[in-house]
Scaffold this active site. Structure first.
Site, PDB file in Angstrom:
ATOM      1  N   ARG A  48       0.943  -1.257   0.157  1.00  0.00           N
ATOM      2  CA  ARG A  48       0.150  -0.355  -0.411  1.00  0.00           C
ATOM      3  C   ARG A  48       1.044   1.172  -0.234  1.00  0.00           C
ATOM      4  O   ARG A  48       0.585   2.248  -1.003  1.00  0.00           O
ATOM      5  CB  ARG A  48      -1.147  -0.209   0.986  1.00  0.00           C
ATOM      6  CG  ARG A  48      -1.583   1.022   1.254  1.00  0.00           C
ATOM      7  CD  ARG A  48      -2.959   1.063   2.525  1.00  0.00           C
ATOM      8  NE  ARG A  48      -3.675  -0.101   2.278  1.00  0.00           N
ATOM      9  CZ  ARG A  48      -4.442  -1.219   2.903  1.00  0.00           C
ATOM     10  NH1 ARG A  48      -3.003  -1.172   3.758  1.00  0.00           N
ATOM     11  NH2 ARG A  48      -4.580  -2.213   2.798  1.00  0.00           N
ATOM     12  N   ALA A  49       1.492   1.227   0.547  1.00  0.00           N
ATOM     13  CA  ALA A  49       3.085   2.699   0.506  1.00  0.00           C
ATOM     14  C   ALA A  49       3.400   2.981  -1.001  1.00  0.00           C
ATOM     15  O   ALA A  49       3.217   3.846  -1.233  1.00  0.00           O
ATOM     16  CB  ALA A  49       4.291   2.009   1.362  1.00  0.00           C
TER      17      ALA A  49
END
Length: 707
Positions: free
Chosen positions: A275-276
């Site tokens: 997700r980062a």
């Protein structure tokens, strides 16, 4: 007449916060912004000001969900006709801390269901926030299940309701903005990761900058309309810039080198999941569009990383968020060599880590400098107005009412204390005076999974994860008497229909009336006040022993964090006891203070017990339903004043009916059993220090079977 809000472009010196909000406004798919900061830094003011600079939007006439006529979506109110669209300002929907799940996601229209027999959906706050901003002040104080709902809707762009006989899905694309004061408690790491960007806000320490903040705030309070009018041109220019950036974002090119740099940075900083990477890429594209660039550059990647990665690097709940900017620059040098000259992107006006007057250090993310999102605004435009400076006194003052000295009198109902006597010895018989023992500070070791400790009986506190209680969520075990529902209790549909049927049988009515509604009694778990009372005296002064004690207490703090409890920390040594951490939801504060606790001196056990009783009594006045769990960590010795052991036993004999666990730290081949005796007198659960770890339970059972 409506008072105008403070202008966004009149804000001084908060480039990171301004940039994060504008980037999220350009691309709501980023997932929102979490604003962490001390009190008095105007986090709420700048969020509310953002709404005034967002471009107006066209909506389908008559649609309860504010659908965009240019981008048809699957909508419960559709298919939409060909009526001319309406234009409205962007919405700011505020979610109160005490909101219920029904109000947030929407629910069955109970009045129509009971009165007309129709199963109609009543939209909630997520529907109102579609295509706008959903603002949650003090998001860390929301119940976890509500935060889950908000973040899932923000990630999916839709809200799905499957409850009360309703199956409904509607668009819910909004910019989620949450503000919080870390001193009041943290979000779980899983939830923290769902926020796209995060910003740390601290009040400026520059007198000139603080002066300008106060000057502008006073001018606004004196004449809000006139002050807003002076900034109207800058507000309009920023609105046009945002509209242009939204259009440009679809054409911004994210090259392979930039994308590889983003992935390399995320891997090097050891963030969990992917997700980062996705959020950083989206933020870099939005940042480029905000600066009218059609290709992502090093400056965009750097700015995005500073906003998207700090809160994802936390390896435990007690780790402070942050990013090593020197390491970030080295990684960028490897993947994206500086293409903007020797200073390059480090002087980008909207880089959260660098601004005029910034020395490039990490942690604060741009709390100095007069620059911001609206190029050309006078005097800088990014510092939110503040009502005052930060309160840096997290610890209670020495003369705090809850911190007695050795000669303090106990509360009514407990035996009086003898004055502290520095000439006291272990048995209380007047030994010759001796010099005060040196004070040392032992570090805590690595926390482990602690044994589960719960309060006995059935409570009525707020929902949590520790002790059994009657709460608003959980397993249904009964029905509240008619007309006397508990606050927040869910509707018990079978009992409601049964009550309506009985009325129908008596009166021949064909509908269910409002007075027939019945509410469920549910049993779940509650959060508790966990008060840690730690003996830091000379009898515990061996450095290794004190390190073990601190490690055990740190593990209990970790357990309290996971169970969403409030915690407090009392220590006693020398001649008295001290409330080191007043009861709080921030276990991070308690953990930090624990590391600073020194050890040495004599043992005022009676004073420690009296102070613990006072703290619990005071908290009961504030919340009579919250139960306390006292964890007393001591070896049971008492050495302050004459008859010190007898006084400690006398206090223990009069101990109030609070669930207490005594962790016995006595070691050595010859043990006096003083802690076990104190536990018996207090009616407390006695637990040797080595049994605090959860794994030790298995060892105990195995040993007993072997025997």
């Amino acid at each position: 007449m409506v008072t105008p809000s403070y202008p966004f472009t009149a804000i001084v010196g908060a480039p990171a916060l301004s940039t994060a909000l504008l980037v999220a406004a350009v691309s709501p798919e980023i997932g929102g912004v979490l604003v962490r900061g001390e009190k008095g830094t105007a986090k709420s003011t700048i969020v509310r000001a953002l709404t005034r600079v967002l471009p107006a939007q066209e909506v389908v006439a008559g649609c309860r969900f504010g659908c965009d006529p240019a981008q048809p979506e699957t909508c419960p109110d559709g298919p939409h006709g060909s009526a001319p669209p309406l234009t409205r300002p962007a919405r700011l929907v505020e979610l109160p801390v005490g909101a219920t799940e029904d109000r947030v996601v929407g629910s069955l229209d109970l009045r129509r269901a009971l009165g007309e027999g129709r199963a109609d959906y009543q939209p909630g706050l997520l529907a109102e926030a579609h295509r706008g901003i959903l603002y949650v002040d003090e998001v860390n104080l929301l119940h976890d299940h509500l935060v889950d709902v908000l973040l899932d809707a923000a990630a999916m762009g839709r809200n799905t309701v499957e409850r009360d006989g309703i199956s409904m899905s509607h668009p819910a694309k909004f910019t989620l903005v949450g503000t919080m004061n870390p001193e009041e408690g943290e979000l779980r790491p899983q939830l923290l990761d769902r926020f796209g960007l995060t910003v740390e806000v601290r009040a400026s320490r520059d007198p000139d900058e603080r002066t300008e903040v106060v000057r502008r705030r006073l001018a606004f309070d004196a004449d809000p309309s006139g002050f807003a009018a002076r900034w109207a041109d800058d507000e309009a220019a920023l609105t046009a810039r945002l509209a242009q950036a939204r259009e440009l974002a679809a054409r911004v090119r994210l090259g392979d080198r930039a994308l590889r740099a983003i992935s390399g940075i995320c891997a090097a900083f050891d963030v969990d999941g992917l997700r980062a990477d996705i959020v950083t890429a989206r933020a870099a594209v939005a940042h480029a569009a905000l600066h009218e660039r059609e290709e992502v550059t090093r400056a965009d990647v750097r700015a995005a990383a500073l906003l998207a990665l700090p809160h994802r690097r936390r390896r435990s709940p007690f780790d402070e968020p942050g990013l090593d900017e020197e390491m970030l620059d080295r990684l960028l040098d490897e993947e994206l060599p500086d293409d903007d000259g020797p200073d390059g992107p480090k002087n980008d006006p909207d880089d959260p880590g660098h601004g005029p007057g910034d020395d490039g250090g990490g942690g604060d993310h741009g709390q100095s400098g007069d620059h911001g999102p609206n190029a050309g605004a006078p005097d800088g435009t990014d510092q939110p107005p503040r009502d005052g400076g930060p309160d840096t006194s997290a610890a209670p003052p020495a003369d705090s009412p809850g911190t007695p000295d050795g000669a303090a009198s106990p509360d009514p109902g407990l035996p009086p204390q003898a004055p502290a006597d520095d000439a006291g010895s272990d048995d209380g018989a007047g030994a010759p005076p001796r010099a005060a023992a040196p004070v040392g500070v032992a570090p805590a070791g690595r926390a482990y999974r602690a044994r589960s400790l719960t309060a006995g009986g059935l409570g009525r506190g707020s929902a949590g994860r520790r002790s059994p209680a009657l709460t608003t969520r959980g397993r249904t075990i009964g029905v509240h008497p008619a007309g006397r529902p508990a606050p927040g209790a869910p509707v018990h549909l079978p009992a409601t229909l049964r009550a309506g049927a009985l009325r129908l049988g008596r009166a021949g009515r064909a509908t269910v009336a409002a007075e027939d509604v019945r509410y469920a009694v549910t049993r779940g778990k509650e959060a508790n006040l966990v008060l840690l009372v730690v003996d830091a005296s000379g009898s515990m002064a061996a450095r290794r022993r004190m390190q073990e004690v601190k490690t055990a207490v740190l593990s209990l703090l970790m357990d309290a964090y996971q169970r969403r409890d409030r915690v407090g920390l009392v220590t006693f040594r020398g001649t008295g006891a001290e409330l080191v951490v007043p009861p709080t939801s921030s276990v991070e504060v308690a953990a930090a203070r624990l590391h600073e606790v020194g050890h040495g001196g004599r043992t005022p056990l009676a004073e420690g017990l009296v102070l613990a009783h006072r703290v619990v009594a005071r908290e009961r006045i504030r919340d009579r339903h919250q139960r306390a769990l006292i964890v007393l960590v001591t070896d049971g010795r008492a050495t302050v004043g004459r008859d010190a052991v007898a006084r400690a036993r006398q206090v223990a004999d009069r101990w109030p009916g609070t669930h207490t666990v005594l962790i016995d730290c006595e070691t050595g081949p010859v043990r006096l059993g003083l802690a076990a005796d104190i536990a018996r007198r207090m009616g407390a659960e006695h637990l040797p220090l080595e049994q605090v770890a959860a794994g030790s339970i298995v060892d105990i059972v195995t040993d007993r079977k072997a025997a």
